[in-house]
Design a protein around this motif. Structure first.
Motif, PDB file in Angstrom:
ATOM      1  N   UNK A  53     -17.984  58.190  70.111  1.00 50.24           N
ATOM      2  CA  UNK A  53     -18.837  58.982  69.186  1.00 50.24           C
ATOM      3  C   UNK A  53     -19.632  58.176  68.016  1.00 50.24           C
ATOM      4  N   UNK A  54     -19.159  56.952  68.010  1.00 48.48           N
ATOM      5  CA  UNK A  54     -20.021  56.183  66.907  1.00 48.48           C
ATOM      6  C   UNK A  54     -21.257  55.609  67.336  1.00 48.48           C
ATOM      7  N   UNK A  55     -21.442  55.748  68.702  1.00 51.02           N
ATOM      8  CA  UNK A  55     -22.719  55.266  69.040  1.00 51.02           C
ATOM      9  C   UNK A  55     -23.949  56.462  68.807  1.00 51.02           C
ATOM     10  N   UNK A  56     -23.422  57.473  68.474  1.00 55.53           N
ATOM     11  CA  UNK A  56     -24.514  58.688  68.167  1.00 55.53           C
ATOM     12  C   UNK A  56     -24.857  58.447  66.671  1.00 55.53           C
ATOM     13  N   UNK A 207     -14.984  63.283  62.589  1.00 54.36           N
ATOM     14  CA  UNK A 207     -15.567  61.865  63.316  1.00 54.36           C
ATOM     15  C   UNK A 207     -17.067  61.969  63.608  1.00 54.36           C
ATOM     16  N   UNK A 208     -17.454  63.221  64.419  1.00 53.32           N
ATOM     17  CA  UNK A 208     -18.676  63.308  64.957  1.00 53.32           C
ATOM     18  C   UNK A 208     -19.804  63.740  63.866  1.00 53.32           C
ATOM     19  N   UNK A 209     -19.298  64.565  62.751  1.00 51.87           N
ATOM     20  CA  UNK A 209     -20.173  65.355  62.186  1.00 51.87           C
ATOM     21  C   UNK A 209     -20.106  65.065  60.685  1.00 51.87           C
ATOM     22  N   UNK A 210     -18.889  65.164  60.314  1.00 51.58           N
ATOM     23  CA  UNK A 210     -18.667  64.962  58.631  1.00 51.58           C
ATOM     24  C   UNK A 210     -18.994  63.523  57.926  1.00 51.58           C
ATOM     25  N   UNK A 211     -18.214  62.577  58.869  1.00 51.30           N
ATOM     26  CA  UNK A 211     -18.306  61.260  58.416  1.00 51.30           C
ATOM     27  C   UNK A 211     -19.859  60.734  58.303  1.00 51.30           C
TER      28      UNK A 211
END
Length: 327
Positions: A53-56, A207-211
């Motif tokens: 998910x970090x790729x995005x 991980x995908x939105x809040x961070x």
């Protein structure tokens, strides 16, 4: 002579206030679709491992930045000629980063009315700034709170959370439209939160939105800081204040590379924006070129602004921001 230059500057800039409907819809739709696609990508690849998910992240940050300048321009009713288009585009764009358009419009209008005006600081939602004398006369508690709020680490790591949390509460000094928009956004967030809870998806959403949202808000907080808290900024009092002087002497002209300029929607031309808030962001560069020889404002780089983080107080005698150690 200076009065003639000022009049000519305003006349020249007025020529750039007509939005291009096709371009406005293009920047709105491309940013919205881009953000939605990469957010979807982040959620989709999560099933294969959270680290995918970090790729995005970088792509989401890019499109969120583009969306925010759209919210900003819609708040000024500058992106489209008609109110309805500005409201629709601004509401959708703001939803990606939980920024209600009416709230942003109200607080940002307050900022424009009071920028660079010492006597209007109470209505200016800009960073809290005390004069040297005010700080000397302040209580120990007030001084501690002020030092905390002006701390660089607080600005980077705590301010984003404060912005998100405080933006969830109605306040009596806000317009009723702002408070209604806050409540409406809270209802939507509550519904989303309930779905996250029942589907046990808190870690994924974090991980995908809040961070990435937290990191992006940190970037936004730093950009806001540098727009008016830079080395040679100016504050004025009483009749000495004018929008013209506050714009060219109290608002930054920051030089970015081509990509950063595109990503932030020409935010570096902040002095031009304050001279005429009706100019769409994609016309700011040309607007600046039309008056640059008259204004003679020197651009500053992002790195030149870093030392200004140490400047915490306005010295009315020196007419400049100074660090705590100077008092």
């Amino acid at each position: 002579m200076s009065a003639n230059i000022e009049k000519t500057v305003y006349i020249n800039l007025a020529r750039y206030t007509q939005p291009d409907a096709g371009k406005s819809w293009w920047v709105f739709l491309s940013a919205s679709i881009g953000a939605a696609l990469f957010m979807f990508l982040g959620f989709y690849v999560y099933q294969f491992g959270w680290y995918y998910s970090l790729i995005a992240y970088p792509f989401v940050w890019i499109f969120w930045s583009r969306l925010f300048i759209i919210v900003h321009d819609c708040g000024h009713k500058a992106l489209f000629k008609d109110q309805l288009s500005n409201d629709i585009a601004g509401t959708i764009a703001g939803a990606f980063t939980t920024v209600p358009l009416p709230l942003w419009r109200f607080i940002h209008d307050q900022h424009h009315k009071a920028v660079g005006h010492l006597e209007k600081r109470p209505i200016n939602p800009d960073l809290w700034t005390l004069t040297v004398e005010e700080y000397k006369k302040a209580s120990i508690v007030k001084k501690l709170i002020y030092r905390f709020m002006r701390n660089g680490m607080v600005r980077v790591f705590i301010a984003p959370a404060m912005l998100f949390i405080l933006g969830r509460f109605p306040f009596p000094n806000l317009s009723w439209q702002s408070n209604v928009s806050i409540i409406a956004m809270d209802i939507v967030l509550f519904g989303v939160g309930y779905l996250v809870y029942v589907n046990d998806a808190f870690l994924m959403v974090t991980i995908v939105y809040l961070i990435p949202l937290y990191v992006w808000l940190s970037f936004a907080a730093m950009m806001f800081y540098m727009q008016h808290q830079f080395e040679d900024t100016h504050w004025y009092e009483g009749e000495d204040w004018s929008n013209y002087k506050a714009s060219i002497h109290g608002s930054s002209y920051m030089h970015f590379g081509p990509f950063m300029t595109w990503m932030t929607g020409n935010v570096g031309y902040h002095h031009i924006h304050h001279l005429n808030a009706g100019i769409p962001f994609y016309k700011l560069k040309k607007a600046n070129a039309s008056v640059a020889q008259m204004l003679k404002v020197k651009p500053i780089s992002f790195w030149n602004c870093i030392p200004s983080l140490k400047k915490k107080l306005w010295d009315e005698n020196k007419r400049e921001l100074v660090p705590f150690k100077d008092i």
